[in-house]
Motif scaffolding. Structure first.
Motif, short mmCIF file in Angstrom:
data_model
loop_
_atom_site.label_atom_id
_atom_site.label_comp_id
_atom_site.label_asym_id
_atom_site.label_seq_id
_atom_site.Cartn_x
_atom_site.Cartn_y
_atom_site.Cartn_z
N ARG A 153 0.84 -1.21 0.00
CA ARG A 153 0.00 0.00 0.00
C ARG A 153 0.87 1.25 0.00
N ILE A 155 0.80 4.46 1.92
CA ILE A 155 0.15 4.84 3.18
C ILE A 155 0.58 6.23 3.63
N ASP A 183 -4.81 4.32 3.83
CA ASP A 183 -4.38 3.84 2.51
C ASP A 183 -4.65 5.00 1.56
N LEU A 190 -7.32 3.12 7.58
CA LEU A 190 -6.94 1.80 8.09
C LEU A 190 -7.01 1.73 9.60
#
Ligand code: CO
Length: 636
Positions: A153, A155, A183, A190
């Protein structure tokens, strides 16, 4: 380079808008990327030393554009190189598990997702904040801590700040205790963690003039006037001033880049090369507070943000004073559209006190020369901080890089009257953690030619003895740094340690190898545990000096993709081979900076703190090269 320096036809010409369009169309029209593909960076694929040498010898050089392409929300990019002349894609290299610098798109998605998130909203409500429009959210690159949610991901970690009024200084009122992980590429929250409520700091911390009255009244007008214009000349990005010549460019990540820095010998007109290329290759700002709300905080301001992408449009009379020449810069948006950053680079000359002086005690005659320096500068705003990068070129051959640190410190809410460990209380209910700003300049030297070597020089006092009867002897220890492992060095102030960049193939009139010396200034190194996440990721900052053999792909000290990288890339990886540094082309990497112990005086905005280094001619010339300066015309 004089023959080929015609505007629009040089390999170091800056990126232009047509090239961006050509390159983007080649990628989007290839059928190999989906709609909505983003472009993290678009830049000139710079020719390497070999290609430049061929170009100088008259060979044609094809213009190529390098793109970092993001086809989707995964942690994966495609590195593409497009040839401009026929729009051909000549490189297409997918790279998995890497992230580019934080995208504006990802940042916006993080903010929008978080403001809709019920857990974040509940955390705000627990603090009495119900108008979410009054919350400023700062997305940060998240680092790399081995958590499952990081895998695959892109992030961000998000901090919240309260602005009662849109003009407020958000950093005055951190919403302490609320930490969110998003994310960013998909806009999915998240995790929201609430470490506990700390009341908002009471003071607004405004630095605006209307909130800081009465303003000082004692300043008389101070103008810098050059009625005959500036002594510098700019043709495209070719800059000449006095004996200096160079090409000035802006890179989306590195910011200011100088190419082909040379000195034109006054009688012969021949250019002596000094630097092939110079730029800030990376910088890292690790924070030193172990509080779980803050213990993950660090930023790679080149590889995670981009000193060019974040550069300011400079204003006459504000950022630069006097007779100013500006250069614009062309960048590309993440959607592949070119745009112009006007006045990205400020170029001017300024008086810098005296260059040399002597009064003959016998005759009473005084000779004095004023010093002027050429200033090439840009300023980047990276979140709360602002960094100025000022290259100075002096009439005696000295080169200086000065980084100017200003802007607003990253803050932490504490109870009013409370204390903080690992930081300083800077206002009621507000603290700032200890942190470091560690820059790594990549200097690609060409001292009178491409083959250079580095010698470490330090001084020691010798004990009294038969050869040193008075105990006054000072010896100079000179050590050639012969391999990459031997060239990982620290400063040592007590021995006046510095490093000589030497051309072993050229000598001056005194039969000494021509050289410049790298003289360090403020030079902390990384204080984080070497085995910590940031210790591994910012390993370049553990040494003040690294030297590598020249390799065109080795450009950034922490590797090309530090964002969420586990570490070990860049200098530690390359130098593991312990390559030889003898009789070859080399690159010098110099880490310098500031360990910032916050002061109340740094609040609410930080007066500039300076750091940097000098490159000083040391045997490059046969004597003081500024004897030919005329006496000052205003000397009465
Ligand atoms: Co600081």
């Amino acid at each position: 380079m004089t023959d080929t320096a015609t505007r629009g036809a040089h390999p170091h010409d800056p990126l232009n808008a047509d090239e961006v369009r050509t390159a983007v169309t080649a990628v989007t029209g290839s059928g190999r990327v989906p709609d909505g593909t983003l472009f993290a960076t678009i830049a000139v694929d710079e020719p390497d030393r070999t290609q430049m040498a061929a170009f100088a010898a008259g060979a044609p050089l094809e213009r190529r554009i390098r793109l970092v392409v993001l086809p989707g929300p995964e942690a994966a990019v495609i590195e593409v190189v497009v040839r401009v002349s026929d729009s051909a894609i000549i490189e297409w290299i997918p790279r998995d598990d890497v992230r580019p610098a934080l995208l504006y798109d990802d940042a916006y998605r993080s903010i929008l997702a978080l403001k809709e998130d019920p857990d974040w909203q509940a955390a705000m409500s627990r603090r009495g904040i119900t108008d979410y429009d009054k919350v400023q959210i700062d997305p940060w690159p998240t680092g790399s801590f081995g958590r499952d949610m990081e895998d695959g991901r892109r992030i961000t970690r998000c901090l919240s700040y309260y602005r009662e009024d849109p003009s407020d200084n958000g950093y005055a009122r951190p919403v302490e205790g609320v930490l969110a992980t998003v994310d960013a590429a998909r806009g999915i929250v998240l995790e929201v963690t609430d470490f506990g409520v700390v009341p908002l700091a009471p003071e607004p911390g405004s630095y605006l003039p209307e909130h800081n009255e009465p303003l000082r009244q004692s300043l008389q007008t101070l103008d810098i006037i050059q009625p005959d214009g500036s002594s510098l000349s700019v043709d495209g990005n070719l800059l000449t001033w006095q004996q200096w010549t160079m090409r000035v460019d802006m890179n989306a990540l590195e910011g200011l880049v100088l190419h082909d820095v040379g000195w034109v010998d006054a009688p012969s007109g021949a250019t002596r090369t000094i630097l092939h290329r110079a730029a800030i290759s990376e910088m890292v700002v690790p924070y030193g507070d172990p509080d779980p709300m803050h213990n993950w905080k660090n930023a790679f301001d080149v590889g995670e943000w981009g000193l060019g992408r974040m550069a300011n449009s400079l204003k006459l009379g504000c950022d630069c004073l006097g007779e100013i020449t500006y250069l614009d810069a062309v960048f590309a948006s993440e959607h592949g559209k070119p745009y112009v950053l006007e006045h990205a680079v400020c170029i001017h000359e300024e008086d810098y006190g005296i260059l040399w002086k002597h009064t003959d005690m016998n005759t009473g005659r005084t000779e004095v020369r004023r010093s002027r320096r050429l200033v090439v500068s840009s300023i980047a705003t990276v979140g709360n901080y602002d960094y100025g990068f000022f290259w100075y070129f002096y009439q005696d051959g000295t080169v200086q890089l000065e980084a100017k640190l200003t802007g607003i410190m990253s803050t932490k809410g504490i109870p009013v009257g409370g204390t903080t460990s690992h930081g300083t209380v800077i206002a009621p209910g507000l603290a700032a953690p200890i942190h470091q700003h560690l820059f790594c300049a990549r200097l690609d030297p060409a001292i009178d030619g491409p083959i250079n070597e580095v010698y470490e020089v330090s001084f020691t006092g010798e004990p009294t003895g038969p050869d040193n009867l008075m105990g006054n002897a000072i010896s100079r220890r000179v050590t050639r740094l012969e391999s990459e492992a031997a060239a990982k060095r620290q400063v040592d102030a007590a021995s006046s340690r510095h490093w000589r960049l030497v051309n072993p193939e050229r000598t001056n009139a005194l039969n000494q190898p021509v050289a410049f010396k790298l003289v360090p200034g403020s030079t902390p190194t990384l204080l984080a545990d070497p085995d910590s996440s940031i210790g591994r990721r910012a390993a370049f900052a553990r040494h003040n000096l690294w030297v590598t053999p020249y390799h065109p792909d080795e450009r950034r000290a922490a590797g090309d993709y530090p964002n969420q990288h586990v570490g070990g890339s860049g200098l530690p990886k390359w130098t593991a081979a312990d390559r030889s540094l003898i009789g070859t082309e080399i690159v010098v990497w110099h880490t310098f900076g500031v360990t910032h112990s916050p002061r109340p005086e740094d609040w609410p905005i930080m007066p500039v703190e300076y750091c940097g280094f000098h490159l000083i001619a040391a045997g490059f010339f046969d004597r003081n090269p500024a004897l030919d300066l005329p006496p000052p015309s205003h000397c009465h």
